[in-house]
Design a protein around this motif. Structure first.
Motif, mmCIF file in Angstrom:
data_model
loop_
_atom_site.group_PDB
_atom_site.id
_atom_site.type_symbol
_atom_site.label_atom_id
_atom_site.label_comp_id
_atom_site.label_asym_id
_atom_site.label_seq_id
_atom_site.Cartn_x
_atom_site.Cartn_y
_atom_site.Cartn_z
ATOM 1 N N TYR A 70 0.769 -1.244 -0.158
ATOM 2 C CA TYR A 70 0.076 0.174 -0.168
ATOM 3 C C TYR A 70 0.895 1.289 0.146
ATOM 4 N N GLU A 71 1.724 1.244 0.825
ATOM 5 C CA GLU A 71 2.821 2.697 1.005
ATOM 6 C C GLU A 71 3.468 2.661 -0.271
ATOM 7 N N GLN A 72 3.998 1.672 -0.973
ATOM 8 C CA GLN A 72 4.629 1.773 -2.211
ATOM 9 C C GLN A 72 3.858 2.403 -3.236
ATOM 10 N N ARG A 73 2.527 2.267 -3.009
ATOM 11 C CA ARG A 73 1.531 2.969 -4.291
ATOM 12 C C ARG A 73 1.035 4.320 -3.743
ATOM 13 N N ALA A 74 0.726 4.376 -2.560
ATOM 14 C CA ALA A 74 -0.006 5.348 -2.056
ATOM 15 C C ALA A 74 0.738 6.493 -1.101
ATOM 16 N N SER A 75 2.144 6.305 -0.726
ATOM 17 C CA SER A 75 2.706 7.299 -0.216
ATOM 18 C C SER A 75 3.116 8.667 -1.128
ATOM 19 N N MET A 76 3.704 9.465 -0.036
ATOM 20 C CA MET A 76 4.045 10.866 -1.049
ATOM 21 C C MET A 76 5.169 10.176 -2.058
ATOM 22 N N THR A 77 6.129 9.404 -1.417
ATOM 23 C CA THR A 77 7.327 8.974 -2.247
ATOM 24 C C THR A 77 6.772 8.399 -3.496
ATOM 25 N N ALA A 78 5.672 7.531 -3.507
ATOM 26 C CA ALA A 78 5.078 7.059 -4.603
ATOM 27 C C ALA A 78 4.426 7.996 -5.370
ATOM 28 N N LEU A 79 4.060 9.068 -5.104
ATOM 29 C CA LEU A 79 3.368 10.336 -5.918
ATOM 30 C C LEU A 79 4.622 10.852 -6.619
ATOM 31 N N MET A 80 5.542 11.353 -5.961
ATOM 32 C CA MET A 80 6.742 11.912 -6.551
ATOM 33 C C MET A 80 7.432 11.116 -7.503
ATOM 34 N N GLN A 81 7.277 9.717 -7.472
ATOM 35 C CA GLN A 81 7.986 8.886 -8.328
ATOM 36 C C GLN A 81 7.220 8.917 -9.413
ATOM 37 N N MET A 82 5.734 8.861 -9.537
ATOM 38 C CA MET A 82 4.873 8.924 -10.632
ATOM 39 C C MET A 82 5.032 10.251 -11.174
ATOM 40 N N ALA A 83 5.175 11.477 -10.465
ATOM 41 C CA ALA A 83 5.515 12.663 -11.226
ATOM 42 C C ALA A 83 6.898 12.668 -12.136
ATOM 43 N N GLU A 85 4.243 22.029 -4.687
ATOM 44 C CA GLU A 85 4.168 22.353 -6.154
ATOM 45 C C GLU A 85 3.253 21.645 -6.887
ATOM 46 N N LEU A 86 3.428 20.289 -6.854
ATOM 47 C CA LEU A 86 2.491 19.582 -7.678
ATOM 48 C C LEU A 86 0.984 19.896 -7.197
ATOM 49 N N PHE A 87 0.601 20.154 -6.197
ATOM 50 C CA PHE A 87 -1.036 20.424 -5.736
ATOM 51 C C PHE A 87 -1.086 21.759 -6.232
ATOM 52 N N ASP A 88 -0.150 22.798 -6.129
ATOM 53 C CA ASP A 88 -0.464 24.049 -6.463
ATOM 54 C C ASP A 88 -0.940 24.092 -7.958
ATOM 55 N N LEU A 89 0.028 23.263 -8.788
ATOM 56 C CA LEU A 89 -0.293 23.512 -10.237
ATOM 57 C C LEU A 89 -1.520 22.827 -10.550
ATOM 58 N N ALA A 90 -2.097 21.492 -9.893
ATOM 59 C CA ALA A 90 -3.414 21.254 -9.995
ATOM 60 C C ALA A 90 -4.511 22.096 -9.415
ATOM 61 N N ARG A 91 -4.110 22.990 -8.371
ATOM 62 C CA ARG A 91 -5.216 23.763 -8.325
ATOM 63 C C ARG A 91 -5.313 24.891 -9.140
ATOM 64 N N GLU A 96 6.383 10.545 -15.338
ATOM 65 C CA GLU A 96 5.285 10.993 -16.253
ATOM 66 C C GLU A 96 4.973 12.334 -16.516
ATOM 67 N N LEU A 97 5.575 13.239 -15.795
ATOM 68 C CA LEU A 97 5.678 14.858 -15.781
ATOM 69 C C LEU A 97 7.091 15.160 -16.134
ATOM 70 N N PRO A 98 7.586 15.049 -17.412
ATOM 71 C CA PRO A 98 8.986 15.479 -17.414
ATOM 72 C C PRO A 98 9.665 16.956 -17.448
ATOM 73 N N ASP A 99 8.340 17.888 -17.548
ATOM 74 C CA ASP A 99 8.573 19.095 -17.211
ATOM 75 C C ASP A 99 8.468 19.845 -15.878
ATOM 76 N N PHE A 100 7.983 19.057 -14.914
ATOM 77 C CA PHE A 100 7.662 19.140 -13.508
ATOM 78 C C PHE A 100 8.962 19.212 -12.817
ATOM 79 N N HIS A 101 9.383 20.139 -11.926
ATOM 80 C CA HIS A 101 10.465 20.339 -11.069
ATOM 81 C C HIS A 101 9.906 20.904 -10.039
ATOM 82 N N GLY A 102 9.968 19.915 -8.885
ATOM 83 C CA GLY A 102 9.436 20.398 -7.376
ATOM 84 C C GLY A 102 8.954 19.474 -6.500
ATOM 85 N N GLY A 103 8.370 19.777 -5.581
ATOM 86 C CA GLY A 103 7.897 18.568 -4.703
ATOM 87 C C GLY A 103 6.411 18.648 -4.587
ATOM 88 N N GLY A 104 5.795 17.944 -3.495
ATOM 89 C CA GLY A 104 4.344 17.761 -3.441
ATOM 90 C C GLY A 104 3.676 18.967 -3.257
#
Length: 309
Positions: free
Chosen positions: A173-186, A199-205, A189-197
């Motif tokens: 579960y934690e390997q798919r749903a932790s913040m570590t997993a989210l940043m690995q996905m970013a 910043e990712l949420f700010d962009l989504a907002r 899948e988002l080669p132009d994204f540079h930042g942390g969690g």
């Protein structure tokens, strides 16, 4: 004036604070968790932090430690730790700190401490039966029931991060749903994204569709685990902690959109709330034992413990 030191040891950072006798934070800071053998490096880091704080604040009455890993709250020893803290298991934090400083020391699992903090000063005040999930480097859980923490026979109750093992991907579960997993996905899948969690949420907002879609897929994994907690523990509420809890309703709305898919139709699920104390919940929980007066035969969090363990 009486002072209390609270320290929260995580896989990424060590947060610490000084509290006054009314449990008000007077000073707060964080440093990176040292790399290497955690059994050696973390005690050294704690000595440096406590030495520095005690040189500034007199009248320290106790040191409360919140830490990643499975903890025996009686002995204050680490029974198990994941890969993020190699060599940590077996570390006798309570004994080491008491020997060095001659002060009362309380040591607790970080999510247990966060749950206790939220029950004492935060979102779970007045609730006798709730579950706390912290999402960070990994995922941890704590069950608070009957007005007290549930430790389990081997102090492993609530360790939901290791649940929902998937044979095909070889992940928990934690390997798919932790913040570590989210940043690995970013990163993948988002080669132009540079930042942390944050910043990712700010962009989504701000309307970034790709970031929002990524968060939506990630929160579906988060929701799967929360649905299991609802089915097993039937809590009055689930408190979401960790730094990501600062996203509050924006995060919770993503999770709620998925939850009903993982419970039976019309079954319902526990209400979700963000930790009111945010990433400082475990610091409050770490010092809570020094503000708690009860009869003996209890651990430092007010919970009766089987002394035969």
């Amino acid at each position: 004036m009486k002072h209390y030191i609270g320290i929260d040891i995580g896989g990424t950072s060590i947060k610490y604070a000084v509290f006054d006798e009314k449990a008000t934070i007077l000073f707060h800071h964080a440093v990176l968790t040292p790399i290497g053998n955690a059994g050696d490096q973390i005690p050294k880091a704690l000595y440096g932090i406590i030495d520095q704080l005690m040189s500034v604040y007199d009248g320290v009455q106790g040191v409360g430690i919140s830490t990643a890993g499975v903890v025996n709250p009686l002995s204050g020893a680490i029974l198990f730790a994941g890969d993020t803290l190699p060599g940590y298991a077996g570390t006798k934090l309570k004994a080491l700190l008491q020997q060095r400083y001659g002060l009362p020391v309380a040591v607790a699992n970080d999510v247990n401490a966060a749950a206790c903090g939220e029950w004492w000063k935060g979102a779970a005040r007045g609730y006798g039966h709730f579950f706390c999930v912290t999402i960070g480097t990994g995922i941890g859980g704590a069950l608070f029931s009957g007005g007290q923490l549930v430790h389990g026979r081997r102090f492993r109750a609530g360790e939901v991060g290791h649940a929902l093992y998937d044979k095909r991907s070889g992940t928990t579960y934690e390997q798919r749903a932790s913040m570590t997993a989210l940043m690995q996905m970013a990163a993948a899948e988002l080669p132009d994204f540079h930042g942390g969690g944050r910043e990712l949420f700010d962009l989504a907002r701000s309307g970034d569709a790709a970031c929002a879609a990524l968060i939506a897929r990630w929160t579906e994994e988060v929701a799967r685990g929360l649905a299991e907690i609802t089915l097993v523990a039937d809590p009055a509420m689930i408190v979401i902690g960790g730094a990501v809890s600062e996203q509050k309703e924006f995060l919770l709305d993503f999770i709620r959109a998925h939850l009903n898919r993982y419970v039976p139709a019309q079954f319902g699920h526990a209400p979700l709330v963000a930790a009111q104390l945010g990433n400082r919940a475990a610091l409050y929980g770490a010092i809570y034992p020094f503000f708690y007066t009860e009869e003996t035969e209890r651990d430092s969090y007010g919970n009766r413990i089987d002394q035969s363990i």
